[in-house]
Design an enzyme around this catalytic site. Structure first.
Site, PDB file in Angstrom:
ATOM      1  CG  HIS A 222      -1.971  -1.072   1.207  1.00 13.51           C
ATOM      2  ND1 HIS A 222      -3.219  -0.904   0.648  1.00 13.51           N
ATOM      3  CD2 HIS A 222      -1.951  -2.343   1.679  1.00 13.51           C
ATOM      4  CE1 HIS A 222      -3.925  -2.022   0.787  1.00 13.51           C
ATOM      5  NE2 HIS A 222      -3.165  -2.916   1.402  1.00 13.51           N
ATOM      6  CG  ASP A 303      -3.304  -4.143   5.040  1.00 15.54           C
ATOM      7  OD1 ASP A 303      -2.396  -3.303   5.202  1.00 15.54           O
ATOM      8  OD2 ASP A 303      -4.373  -3.879   4.481  1.00 15.54           O
ATOM      9  CD  GLU A 304      -5.565  -5.981   1.304  1.00 18.46           C
ATOM     10  OE1 GLU A 304      -6.650  -6.466   0.985  1.00 18.46           O
ATOM     11  OE2 GLU A 304      -5.355  -4.743   1.306  1.00 18.46           O
ATOM     12  CB  SER A 305       2.842  -7.084   2.209  1.00 20.45           C
ATOM     13  OG  SER A 305       2.573  -5.992   3.053  1.00 20.45           O
ATOM     14  CG  LEU A 306      -1.144  -9.614  -1.958  1.00 21.87           C
ATOM     15  CD1 LEU A 306      -2.340  -9.708  -2.892  1.00 21.87           C
ATOM     16  CD2 LEU A 306      -1.118 -10.784  -0.995  1.00 21.87           C
TER      17      LEU A 306
END
Length: 499
Positions: A222, A303-306
């Site tokens: 993000h 979060d959501e550290s893809l």
């Protein structure tokens, strides 16, 4: 007899069939300043009356008194007087909010029914989150949201201050974050940022309503906006079929290095976690933020550290959590960070579903194994940005489809994650992400009445919560919300004529 329109439900209420306390222009409201001001404001908004502070024989008194849990209070109402006592100012403030909900028409006048009420919160942390990164929301909107949340006895404002679309608070140590990376928003809408003075004003305003501000700079994912300001710190976007599908469904260009991102996809950005310059950046931004934030918590996302390799993600969250702890603050991270080595003081925030999937519950349990606690924000119950039904004009549906008010109410915090006891839960938070939210009217429409369901989960005793009771009580708040200018959604599950 109809249920009193009290939300969240108090711990104990006795309503005898007795003469009520009548309110008119001669009513005196006196005692502790915050509570007196709070009730006077509700009286003026609800009734149009301005209570006389010096003359009258019917008195409302707010008085500090020792004994009782933090934020607890006691109210006694009879024909002659209203007395509210509490061990602290927060408790008196919440007593004022309860009395505001009890104000009822009495023919051509107004009254508070006779009642004896004792109350105390279930959880210490009772939060709402406002995402000001996807769409920027000005100072006055944030203040209005604080007022709405505090009236429901919520005591934490979590501000999501950075994301791929923009960085929203001015920092002297890294000025390019707002000079270069603050102008974007979803859909190409105008961006913006808070000056240091603006942020201080938000913190002070929240404190005057007994709310603590928890600021969040989300990382290592993000972080596309960070790359606009400091490209040497950011990896190139990692694209996937999912990101292309989001762009196709919701519009917007695919993320491009050096170009402001206006879409809604997540998981494509990452800081350079192997570069020491990144940790210098982290130390700068959280060090300055710590000095601006009197509350105990700093949230670093996670979060959501893809787009971040697993091993690198682990190194990053470990180092960042320790940087924050060394600043004398308690780190908070979304539950993904729980699967890694992190500072033992780090609080986990669970955003999985009421019935956990994909091992999200085990990641949340890791925080407890470290000796810390968790905040519960199950997305299919308390994410305020979900649509109420398929026909809603704004909102999203990814969290198990639309979230009705009944579904928002029906969950029980202690039953979400096996192995996490009541004592392991710091509290409940209802996030409002703003991909589709542009104005205060949008915030009101999505938040109300579901924010009241979240507030009751956070405040009220578990054994007293009941959907049929809540339906009746929340319906009775319609006149108050209308008077306060809150554009709530009139769910067909609620009889709004009860008010």
């Amino acid at each position: 007899m109809p249920l009193l329109p009290l939300v969240p439900l108090p711990a104990s209420v006795e309503a005898p069939d007795a003469v009520p306390f009548r309110i008119d222009a001669s009513t005196v409201i006196e005692g502790e300043a915050d509570a007196t001001a709070a009730l006077s404001a509700v009286v003026a908004t609800r009734t149009g009356l301005t209570p006389n502070p010096t003359a009258g024989d019917r008195t409302v008194v707010f008085r500090l008194a020792p004994g009782g849990a933090a934020e607890s209070y006691r109210i006694t109402v009879d024909e002659a007087s209203v007395t509210a006592t509490a061990p602290d100012r927060a408790g008196l403030f919440y007593a004022a909010q309860t009395l505001g909900q009890l104000i009822t028409r009495d023919g051509d006048g107004w009254m508070i029914p006779a009642v004896t009420l004792e109350d105390a919160p279930r959880f210490a942390y009772r939060g709402v989150m406002l995402d000001v990164a996807r769409h920027f929301h000005p100072l006055e909107t944030v203040k209005a949201f604080v007022d709405r949340a505090a009236a429901l006895k919520l005591n934490v404002l979590h501000l999501h201050l950075s994301d791929d679309q923009g960085w929203r608070v001015q920092l002297a140590s890294r000025p390019r974050l707002t000079e270069v990376a603050s102008s974007g928003a979803v859909g190409g809408d105008p961006g913006g940022f808070y000056t240091k003075a603006d942020y201080a004003e938000i913190v002070a305003y929240a404190a005057s309503r007994h709310m603590t501000v928890v600021p969040e700079f989300d990382m290592p994912g993000h972080t596309h906006a960070v790359g606009l300001a400091y490209p040497e710190l950011a990896e190139d976007p990692v694209l996937s079929t999912h990101i292309e599908e989001i762009a196709s469904t919701y519009g917007g260009e695919l993320p491009t290095p050096g170009v402001a991102y206006t879409g809604m996809a997540v998981g494509f950005s990452s800081l350079k976690t192997r570069d020491e310059a990144t940790y210098d950046f982290v130390a700068d931004v959280f060090g300055e933020l710590a000095g601006m934030t009197p509350g105990p918590y700093l949230h670093f996302g996670g979060d959501e550290s893809l787009a971040t390799e697993d091993e690198d993600f682990g190194v990053f969250v470990d180092r960042v959590s320790r940087i924050i702890a060394d600043l004398g603050k308690t780190p908070i991270a979304w539950h993904e960070a729980g699967s890694r080595t992190i500072d033992d003081s780090t609080v986990g925030q669970y955003w999985g579903f009421v019935v956990p999937t994909g091992g999200m519950d085990d990641k949340a349990r890791a925080f407890v194994r470290n000796g810390a606690r968790v905040i519960l924000s199950p997305a299919d119950a308390v994410y305020l940005d979900m649509k109420y039904d398929d026909d809603a004009q704004i909102g999203l549906t990814w969290a198990n489809g639309p979230t009705s008010i009944e579904r928002a109410y029906a969950w029980e915090p202690s039953a979400v994650i096996d192995g996490i006891d009541e004592s392991d839960i710091l509290g409940v938070e209802a996030p409002l992400w703003t991909e589709t939210v542009r104005t205060l009217a949008d915030i009101d429409l999505l938040a109300f009445p579901r924010i009241a369901a979240a507030a009751e989960a956070a405040w009220s005793p578990a054994d007293g919560r009941d959907w049929a009771s809540f339906r009746e009580r929340i319906g009775g708040l319609a006149p108050l919300w209308e008077a306060q200018g809150i554009g709530f959604w009139r769910s067909p599950q609620i009889d709004w004529s009860a008010g």
